[in-house]
Design a protein around this motif. Structure first.
Motif, short mmCIF file in Angstrom:
data_model
loop_
_atom_site.label_atom_id
_atom_site.label_comp_id
_atom_site.label_asym_id
_atom_site.label_seq_id
_atom_site.Cartn_x
_atom_site.Cartn_y
_atom_site.Cartn_z
N ALA A 90 7.67 3.76 2.70
CA ALA A 90 8.78 3.25 3.51
C ALA A 90 9.92 2.75 2.62
CB ALA A 90 8.30 2.14 4.44
N ALA A 91 9.58 2.06 1.55
CA ALA A 91 10.61 1.56 0.64
C ALA A 91 11.34 2.70 -0.06
CB ALA A 91 9.98 0.62 -0.38
N ILE A 92 10.61 3.71 -0.49
CA ILE A 92 11.23 4.87 -1.15
C ILE A 92 12.12 5.61 -0.16
CG2 ILE A 92 10.74 7.13 -2.21
CD1 ILE A 92 8.18 5.74 -3.41
N SER A 93 11.66 5.75 1.06
CA SER A 93 12.46 6.40 2.10
C SER A 93 13.75 5.61 2.37
CB SER A 93 11.64 6.53 3.38
OG SER A 93 12.38 7.17 4.39
N SER A 94 13.66 4.29 2.38
CA SER A 94 14.85 3.46 2.58
C SER A 94 15.84 3.66 1.45
CB SER A 94 14.47 1.98 2.67
OG SER A 94 13.72 1.74 3.83
N CYS A 95 15.33 3.74 0.23
CA CYS A 95 16.20 3.98 -0.92
C CYS A 95 16.88 5.35 -0.80
CB CYS A 95 15.41 3.92 -2.22
SG CYS A 95 14.84 2.26 -2.63
N GLU A 96 16.12 6.34 -0.36
CA GLU A 96 16.68 7.69 -0.16
C GLU A 96 17.83 7.63 0.83
OE1 GLU A 96 17.27 10.98 2.45
OE2 GLU A 96 15.57 9.70 2.96
N LYS A 97 17.62 6.96 1.93
CA LYS A 97 18.65 6.88 2.96
C LYS A 97 19.87 6.10 2.49
CE LYS A 97 15.51 7.69 6.80
NZ LYS A 97 14.91 8.71 6.02
N GLY A 98 19.65 5.14 1.58
CA GLY A 98 20.75 4.34 1.05
C GLY A 98 21.38 4.91 -0.20
N ASN A 127 1.26 10.04 -1.44
CA ASN A 127 0.85 11.09 -0.52
C ASN A 127 2.04 12.02 -0.25
OD1 ASN A 127 2.47 9.76 1.39
ND2 ASN A 127 0.75 8.79 2.41
N VAL A 128 1.87 12.95 0.64
CA VAL A 128 2.93 13.92 0.94
C VAL A 128 4.20 13.21 1.41
CG1 VAL A 128 3.59 15.85 2.43
CG2 VAL A 128 1.31 15.79 1.44
N ILE A 129 4.05 12.19 2.23
CA ILE A 129 5.21 11.47 2.74
C ILE A 129 5.96 10.77 1.60
CG2 ILE A 129 5.93 9.54 4.22
CD1 ILE A 129 3.53 10.37 6.06
N GLU A 148 12.01 4.45 -9.44
CA GLU A 148 11.37 3.27 -10.04
C GLU A 148 10.21 2.80 -9.16
OE1 GLU A 148 14.53 0.42 -10.54
OE2 GLU A 148 15.54 1.69 -12.02
N LEU A 149 10.41 2.82 -7.84
CA LEU A 149 9.35 2.42 -6.93
C LEU A 149 8.16 3.38 -7.00
CD1 LEU A 149 11.40 1.30 -3.82
CD2 LEU A 149 10.01 -0.15 -5.31
N LEU A 150 8.45 4.67 -7.14
CA LEU A 150 7.37 5.65 -7.27
C LEU A 150 6.56 5.36 -8.53
CD1 LEU A 150 6.01 8.25 -6.21
CD2 LEU A 150 7.68 9.54 -7.56
N ASP A 209 0.83 -1.19 0.00
CA ASP A 209 0.00 0.00 0.00
C ASP A 209 0.88 1.25 0.00
OD1 ASP A 209 0.96 0.12 2.62
OD2 ASP A 209 -0.99 -0.27 3.54
N VAL A 210 0.24 2.39 0.14
CA VAL A 210 0.98 3.66 0.11
C VAL A 210 2.03 3.70 1.21
CG1 VAL A 210 0.75 6.16 0.36
CG2 VAL A 210 -0.94 4.91 -0.95
N ILE A 211 1.70 3.21 2.37
CA ILE A 211 2.66 3.22 3.49
C ILE A 211 3.86 2.33 3.17
CG2 ILE A 211 2.98 2.59 5.92
CD1 ILE A 211 -0.03 3.35 6.29
N THR A 212 3.61 1.16 2.60
CA THR A 212 4.69 0.25 2.24
C THR A 212 5.62 0.89 1.22
OG1 THR A 212 3.13 -1.58 2.55
CG2 THR A 212 5.20 -2.09 1.47
N TYR A 213 5.04 1.45 0.16
CA TYR A 213 5.85 2.08 -0.87
C TYR A 213 6.61 3.28 -0.31
CZ TYR A 213 4.40 -0.55 -5.01
OH TYR A 213 4.21 -1.53 -5.95
#
Length: 101
Positions: free
Chosen positions: A20-28, A49-51, A36-38, A14-18
């Motif tokens: 979190a994954a995009i945020s992890s990619c950002e941090k890495g 969403n905004v997050i 690509e995930l977006l 869901d949106v929360i899962t994606y």
């Protein structure tokens, strides 16, 4: 990857899962993977969403992708989402790293 494993297991990210994954990619420092995930998320007919946008814009900032960060900011606004202080900080940082003021 974990999102693919979720789908194989019959679970729909869901949106929360994606986000979190995009945020992890950002941090890495994995800007391309974050973008690509977006795109995958949108392909799954999920609305970022905004997050989600904040994480993607931050990934662009870290990856020195100023134009993409600004495109995402514009896309976010066009989708009717209200950027917040985190959004603008990431976009400003992207401009700074890209030599744009």
């Amino acid at each position: 990857d974990l999102l693919s494993e979720m789908k194989v297991a019959g679970l729909q990210p869901d949106v929360i899962t994606y986000s979190a994954a995009i945020s992890s990619c950002e941090k890495g420092g994995r800007t391309d993977t974050a973008l690509e995930l977006l795109a995958e998320m949108k392909g799954d007919r999920l609305e970022p969403n905004v997050i989600t946008y904040n994480a993607a814009i931050s990934a662009c900032e870290k990856g020195c992708r100023t134009d993409t960060a600004l495109d995402l900011l514009a896309e976010m606004k066009a989708a009717g989402l209200q950027p917040d202080v985190i959004t603008y900080n990431a976009a400003i940082s992207a401009c700074e790293k890209g030599g744009r003021t």
